[in-house]
Design a protein around this motif. Structure first.
Motif, PDB file in Angstrom:
ATOM      1  N   ALA A  58     -51.812  48.190  -6.003  1.00 46.76           N
ATOM      2  CA  ALA A  58     -52.384  47.274  -4.882  1.00 46.76           C
ATOM      3  C   ALA A  58     -51.614  46.326  -5.449  1.00 46.76           C
ATOM      4  CB  ALA A  58     -53.378  46.375  -5.008  1.00 46.76           C
ATOM      5  N   PHE A  59     -50.736  45.499  -4.235  1.00 44.62           N
ATOM      6  CA  PHE A  59     -49.993  44.788  -4.260  1.00 44.62           C
ATOM      7  C   PHE A  59     -49.899  43.228  -3.488  1.00 44.62           C
ATOM      8  CE2 PHE A  59     -48.591  47.639  -1.478  1.00 44.62           C
ATOM      9  CZ  PHE A  59     -48.208  47.122  -0.530  1.00 44.62           C
ATOM     10  N   ALA A  60     -49.718  42.490  -3.091  1.00 43.48           N
ATOM     11  CA  ALA A  60     -48.955  41.051  -2.521  1.00 43.48           C
ATOM     12  C   ALA A  60     -48.126  40.866  -2.936  1.00 43.48           C
ATOM     13  CB  ALA A  60     -50.876  39.939  -3.299  1.00 43.48           C
ATOM     14  N   CYS A  61     -48.050  39.837  -2.010  1.00 43.70           N
ATOM     15  CA  CYS A  61     -46.227  39.355  -1.582  1.00 43.70           C
ATOM     16  C   CYS A  61     -46.245  38.521  -0.330  1.00 43.70           C
ATOM     17  CB  CYS A  61     -45.440  39.874  -0.969  1.00 43.70           C
ATOM     18  SG  CYS A  61     -43.893  38.555  -1.313  1.00 43.70           S
ATOM     19  N   SER A  62     -46.675  36.654  -0.591  1.00 47.21           N
ATOM     20  CA  SER A  62     -46.082  35.816   0.515  1.00 47.21           C
ATOM     21  C   SER A  62     -45.756  34.406   0.181  1.00 47.21           C
ATOM     22  CB  SER A  62     -48.240  35.353   0.063  1.00 47.21           C
ATOM     23  OG  SER A  62     -48.438  34.926  -0.563  1.00 47.21           O
ATOM     24  N   THR A  63     -45.365  33.608   1.333  1.00 38.61           N
ATOM     25  CA  THR A  63     -44.387  32.206   0.245  1.00 38.61           C
ATOM     26  C   THR A  63     -45.783  31.596  -0.170  1.00 38.61           C
ATOM     27  OG1 THR A  63     -45.596  31.356   2.537  1.00 38.61           O
ATOM     28  CG2 THR A  63     -43.219  32.635   2.933  1.00 38.61           C
ATOM     29  N   ASN A  64     -45.047  30.511  -0.742  1.00 33.11           N
ATOM     30  CA  ASN A  64     -46.017  29.434  -1.558  1.00 33.11           C
ATOM     31  C   ASN A  64     -46.906  29.237  -0.606  1.00 33.11           C
ATOM     32  OD1 ASN A  64     -42.848  28.438  -0.691  1.00 33.11           O
ATOM     33  ND2 ASN A  64     -43.589  26.822  -2.074  1.00 33.11           N
ATOM     34  N   ASN A  65     -46.310  28.855   0.773  1.00 31.44           N
ATOM     35  CA  ASN A  65     -48.081  28.200   1.563  1.00 31.44           C
ATOM     36  C   ASN A  65     -48.855  29.215   1.702  1.00 31.44           C
ATOM     37  OD1 ASN A  65     -46.269  25.576   1.400  1.00 31.44           O
ATOM     38  ND2 ASN A  65     -45.141  26.399   3.173  1.00 31.44           N
ATOM     39  N   ASN A  66     -48.994  30.520   1.177  1.00 34.06           N
ATOM     40  CA  ASN A  66     -49.659  31.234   1.667  1.00 34.06           C
ATOM     41  C   ASN A  66     -49.490  32.038   2.662  1.00 34.06           C
ATOM     42  OD1 ASN A  66     -50.896  31.738  -0.438  1.00 34.06           O
ATOM     43  ND2 ASN A  66     -52.548  30.130   0.072  1.00 34.06           N
ATOM     44  N   ARG A  67     -48.099  32.051   3.351  1.00 34.97           N
ATOM     45  CA  ARG A  67     -48.072  33.274   4.730  1.00 34.97           C
ATOM     46  C   ARG A  67     -47.370  34.729   3.969  1.00 34.97           C
ATOM     47  NH1 ARG A  67     -45.936  27.930   5.900  1.00 34.97           N
ATOM     48  NH2 ARG A  67     -47.050  26.570   7.972  1.00 34.97           N
ATOM     49  N   CYS A  69     -45.692  37.925   3.968  1.00 32.52           N
ATOM     50  CA  CYS A  69     -44.554  38.361   3.861  1.00 32.52           C
ATOM     51  C   CYS A  69     -44.642  39.676   4.585  1.00 32.52           C
ATOM     52  CB  CYS A  69     -43.936  39.744   2.492  1.00 32.52           C
ATOM     53  SG  CYS A  69     -42.556  40.298   2.681  1.00 32.52           S
ATOM     54  N   GLY A  70     -43.661  39.118   5.647  1.00 28.85           N
ATOM     55  CA  GLY A  70     -43.150  40.113   6.662  1.00 28.85           C
ATOM     56  C   GLY A  70     -43.386  41.604   6.389  1.00 28.85           C
ATOM     57  N   GLY A  71     -42.107  42.142   4.678  1.00 29.41           N
ATOM     58  CA  GLY A  71     -41.644  43.206   4.222  1.00 29.41           C
ATOM     59  C   GLY A  71     -42.911  44.146   3.572  1.00 29.41           C
ATOM     60  N   ALA A  72     -43.668  43.219   3.511  1.00 29.53           N
ATOM     61  CA  ALA A  72     -44.936  44.258   2.792  1.00 29.53           C
ATOM     62  C   ALA A  72     -46.261  44.412   3.399  1.00 29.53           C
ATOM     63  CB  ALA A  72     -45.310  43.170   1.882  1.00 29.53           C
ATOM     64  N   ARG A  73     -46.087  45.358   4.598  1.00 28.50           N
ATOM     65  CA  ARG A  73     -47.217  46.240   5.425  1.00 28.50           C
ATOM     66  C   ARG A  73     -47.360  47.573   4.940  1.00 28.50           C
ATOM     67  NH1 ARG A  73     -48.724  41.686   7.319  1.00 28.50           N
ATOM     68  NH2 ARG A  73     -46.873  40.432   8.699  1.00 28.50           N
ATOM     69  N   GLY A  74     -47.866  47.867   3.957  1.00 25.90           N
ATOM     70  CA  GLY A  74     -47.571  48.903   4.270  1.00 25.90           C
ATOM     71  C   GLY A  74     -47.859  49.631   2.474  1.00 25.90           C
TER      72      GLY A  74
END
Length: 167
Positions: A58-67, A69-74
């Motif tokens: 299971a993966f997660a990717c977000s900015t340091n401001n918890n936005r 990542c647009g590329g981590a979709r599926g």
């Protein structure tokens, strides 16, 4: 007592190969995940906190401001792929694969083999609650880089119990 036992610094294992610290300044195998901080490819002021869970991938990717990542979709985004590649340089392919419980073919000595083996299982997006503690540890590591080397105790490390001195 050896020199490192009298020092306020911990021993760090050398990377198995040189890494691109500007691209992935922080990578760790901790809390059942491969996790770290990856620089943005488009904005020098932005970083992403990326992680992959051991076993489930299971993966997660977000900015340091918890936005998010647009590329981590599926599927794994470029930040996660870069994190895995740099982790294999830091720790070695076998150690990363063993930690994440990934089976890689014998002789595979590169990070893309680990990423490909995980992608074959169709990993799912994970909870992003790990981002804050990972980014906090990264900032703490940056603060240690600004300190001059010393053998004097660090105040924040005073919670360690004192060691007995040999008589």
């Amino acid at each position: 007592m050896s020199e490192w036992e009298r020092s306020s610094t911990a021993r760090v294992s050398a990377p198995s190969q040189p890494r691109k610290l500007a691209k992935v300044p922080f990578v760790e195998l901790a809390d059942g995940r491969l996790q770290g901080v990856v620089s943005s490819g488009s904005d020098i002021a932005r970083v992403y906190v990326s992680s992959v869970a051991a076993g489930s991938y299971a993966f997660a990717c977000s900015t340091n401001n918890n936005r998010p990542c647009g590329g981590a979709r599926g599927s794994f985004c470029n930040h996660i792929q870069t994190l895995v590649n740099e982790a294999t340089l830091q720790f070695g392919v076998q150690r990363v694969a063993r930690y994440l419980r990934v089976e890689v073919a014998d002789g595979e000595l590169r990070g893309p083999a680990v990423t490909a083996a995980m992608a074959d299982t169709r990993p799912s997006p994970a909870d992003t609650k790990a981002a804050a503690p990972v980014f906090s540890r990264f900032l703490r590591h940056l603060a240690y880089l600004e300190l001059a080397p010393t053998t004097a105790p660090l105040p924040e490390m005073q919670w360690f119990p004192p060691t007995r001195q040999a008589a």
